[in-house]
Design a protein around this motif. Structure first.
Motif, short mmCIF file in Angstrom:
data_model
loop_
_atom_site.label_atom_id
_atom_site.label_comp_id
_atom_site.label_asym_id
_atom_site.label_seq_id
_atom_site.Cartn_x
_atom_site.Cartn_y
_atom_site.Cartn_z
N ASN A 81 -8.15 10.56 -6.45
CA ASN A 81 -9.23 10.64 -6.92
C ASN A 81 -9.50 10.24 -7.80
O ASN A 81 -10.16 10.57 -8.89
CB ASN A 81 -9.69 11.67 -6.42
CG ASN A 81 -11.90 12.53 -6.64
OD1 ASN A 81 -12.24 11.68 -6.40
ND2 ASN A 81 -11.88 13.29 -6.64
N HIS A 82 -9.78 8.53 -8.06
CA HIS A 82 -9.60 7.74 -9.77
C HIS A 82 -10.45 7.22 -10.20
O HIS A 82 -11.76 7.61 -9.04
CB HIS A 82 -8.68 6.71 -8.80
CG HIS A 82 -8.64 6.23 -10.26
ND1 HIS A 82 -9.49 5.21 -11.01
CD2 HIS A 82 -7.40 5.93 -10.84
CE1 HIS A 82 -8.63 4.66 -12.12
NE2 HIS A 82 -7.11 5.13 -11.82
N PRO A 83 -10.90 8.23 -10.90
CA PRO A 83 -12.55 8.12 -11.49
C PRO A 83 -12.99 7.06 -10.83
O PRO A 83 -13.89 6.27 -11.05
CB PRO A 83 -12.46 8.62 -13.19
CG PRO A 83 -11.23 8.45 -13.21
CD PRO A 83 -10.56 8.80 -12.33
N SER A 84 -12.66 5.78 -11.61
CA SER A 84 -12.73 3.73 -10.96
C SER A 84 -12.90 3.85 -9.24
O SER A 84 -13.03 2.75 -9.49
CB SER A 84 -12.05 3.61 -11.98
OG SER A 84 -11.86 3.13 -13.47
N ASP A 85 -12.49 4.67 -8.92
CA ASP A 85 -12.86 3.92 -7.19
C ASP A 85 -13.51 4.37 -6.66
O ASP A 85 -13.54 5.52 -6.73
CB ASP A 85 -11.35 4.98 -6.61
CG ASP A 85 -11.05 4.15 -5.24
OD1 ASP A 85 -12.56 3.64 -5.22
OD2 ASP A 85 -10.04 4.72 -4.68
N PRO A 86 -14.74 3.50 -6.40
CA PRO A 86 -15.41 3.76 -5.88
C PRO A 86 -16.06 4.24 -4.27
O PRO A 86 -16.29 5.32 -4.29
CB PRO A 86 -16.80 2.22 -5.85
CG PRO A 86 -15.22 1.25 -5.95
CD PRO A 86 -14.15 1.58 -6.62
N GLY A 87 -14.21 4.60 -4.15
CA GLY A 87 -14.59 5.46 -1.94
C GLY A 87 -14.83 6.53 -3.30
O GLY A 87 -14.66 7.38 -2.32
N GLY A 88 -14.18 7.33 -4.35
CA GLY A 88 -14.28 8.66 -4.82
C GLY A 88 -13.05 9.10 -3.94
O GLY A 88 -11.49 8.02 -3.66
N MET A 89 -13.15 10.34 -4.22
CA MET A 89 -11.82 10.86 -2.81
C MET A 89 -12.00 10.58 -1.64
O MET A 89 -12.59 10.43 -0.39
CB MET A 89 -12.52 12.49 -2.95
CG MET A 89 -11.43 13.58 -2.48
SD MET A 89 -11.85 15.72 -2.31
CE MET A 89 -13.16 15.50 -3.69
N THR A 90 -10.50 10.48 -1.48
CA THR A 90 -9.92 9.51 -0.18
C THR A 90 -8.14 10.35 -0.50
O THR A 90 -7.42 10.54 -0.79
CB THR A 90 -9.41 7.80 -1.28
OG1 THR A 90 -10.72 7.54 -1.21
CG2 THR A 90 -8.76 7.48 -0.28
N ASN A 91 -7.48 10.56 1.27
CA ASN A 91 -6.42 10.49 1.28
C ASN A 91 -6.30 9.63 2.36
O ASN A 91 -6.99 9.65 3.30
CB ASN A 91 -6.07 12.12 1.73
CG ASN A 91 -5.25 12.99 2.15
OD1 ASN A 91 -3.69 12.07 2.09
ND2 ASN A 91 -5.09 14.04 2.43
N LEU A 92 -5.23 9.57 2.69
CA LEU A 92 -4.96 8.47 3.89
C LEU A 92 -5.07 7.54 3.74
O LEU A 92 -5.46 6.60 4.58
CB LEU A 92 -4.21 9.11 5.11
CG LEU A 92 -2.84 10.25 4.87
CD1 LEU A 92 -2.86 11.29 5.87
CD2 LEU A 92 -1.75 9.61 3.75
N GLY A 93 -6.13 6.71 3.43
CA GLY A 93 -7.12 5.99 2.86
C GLY A 93 -8.19 5.90 3.42
O GLY A 93 -8.96 4.60 3.42
N CYS A 94 -8.66 7.46 3.54
CA CYS A 94 -10.23 7.60 4.58
C CYS A 94 -10.42 8.60 3.22
O CYS A 94 -10.56 9.56 2.69
CB CYS A 94 -9.80 8.29 5.38
SG CYS A 94 -11.20 9.49 6.41
N THR A 95 -11.74 7.74 3.12
CA THR A 95 -12.91 8.51 1.79
C THR A 95 -13.25 9.44 2.60
O THR A 95 -13.60 9.91 3.46
CB THR A 95 -13.89 7.41 1.64
OG1 THR A 95 -14.63 6.86 2.21
CG2 THR A 95 -13.32 5.69 1.05
N LYS A 96 -13.07 9.88 1.73
CA LYS A 96 -14.74 12.13 2.19
C LYS A 96 -15.15 11.59 2.99
O LYS A 96 -16.20 11.94 3.85
CB LYS A 96 -14.63 13.17 0.62
CG LYS A 96 -15.65 13.76 0.78
CD LYS A 96 -15.88 14.91 -0.49
CE LYS A 96 -16.14 15.76 -0.50
NZ LYS A 96 -18.12 16.19 0.49
N LYS A 97 -17.04 10.43 2.70
CA LYS A 97 -17.89 10.07 3.14
C LYS A 97 -17.12 9.50 5.03
O LYS A 97 -17.83 10.03 5.53
CB LYS A 97 -18.30 8.58 2.26
CG LYS A 97 -19.39 9.02 3.56
CD LYS A 97 -20.66 7.68 2.29
CE LYS A 97 -21.26 6.86 2.79
NZ LYS A 97 -22.11 5.30 2.79
N VAL A 98 -16.29 8.82 4.91
CA VAL A 98 -16.10 8.10 5.87
C VAL A 98 -15.53 9.53 6.85
O VAL A 98 -15.42 9.80 8.38
CB VAL A 98 -15.07 7.10 6.24
CG1 VAL A 98 -14.55 6.49 6.96
CG2 VAL A 98 -15.87 5.71 4.95
#
Length: 170
Positions: free
Chosen positions: A21-38
């Motif tokens: 959950n890197h603050p500079s990553d526009p994808g936000g919270m991510t696990n296994l390459g999958c963003t929370k939104k997706v």
């Protein structure tokens, strides 16, 4: 090729890693390459950090198949080419990944892989496609404003994906 999805997925998940959950990553919270939104779009309801942290490869596999592999016609692409396009689709979106492939093979770059694109792919050496595709992908990533933060990892990923794809061609 159809039989390459599981191998390509395992390789993608290796690069995507675990929870971030890197603050500079526009994808936000991510696990296994999958963003929370997706993930929320895929499961049809909101999820919290605990749910995101709990994702497993078995959970995200069907999402990657439907949202990325199938959208770039991974089953119809030559082994190796399928992997580079799939990996790029996850990293940069399936439409952009398809356009890059179309540009590399001289097909109409509309972002939708169809019969014309597949015919153009078949007319090219898969090794040449992989090399040109990865060069195009790297150039795109280098132009992103977040290259300074994530570029070292992205560059390594592009090189490793290219090497893996070339070994799949052999």
């Amino acid at each position: 090729m159809k039989e390459n999805f599981e191998k390509a997925l395992a390789a993608v998940l290796h690069h995507e890693g675990g929870f971030v959950n890197h603050p500079s990553d526009p994808g936000g919270m991510t696990n296994l390459g999958c963003t929370k939104k997706v993930w929320e779009e895929f499961v049809g309801h909101p999820v919290d950090e605990k749910a995101m942290r709990a994702l497993t490869p078995a959970d995200v596999g069907p999402l990657y198949k439907r949202n990325y592999w199938d959208k770039v016609h991974g089953d119809d692409l030559p082994t190796g080419v399928d992997y580079v396009v799939f990996d790029a689709a996850i990293n940069s979106g399936p439409g952009r990944a398809a356009k890059w492939l179309q540009e590399v093979v001289g097909a109409a770059a509309d972002g939708a892989i169809g019969k014309g694109t597949l015919a153009a792919v078949a007319a090219h050496d898969p090794a040449d496609i992989v090399d040109m595709y990865q060069a195009k992908r790297l150039k795109f990533l280098q132009a992103l404003p977040t290259w300074a933060t994530f570029g070292k990892g992205w560059g390594r990923r592009v090189a490793e994906v290219e090497k893996a794809a070339e070994s799949m061609l052999a």
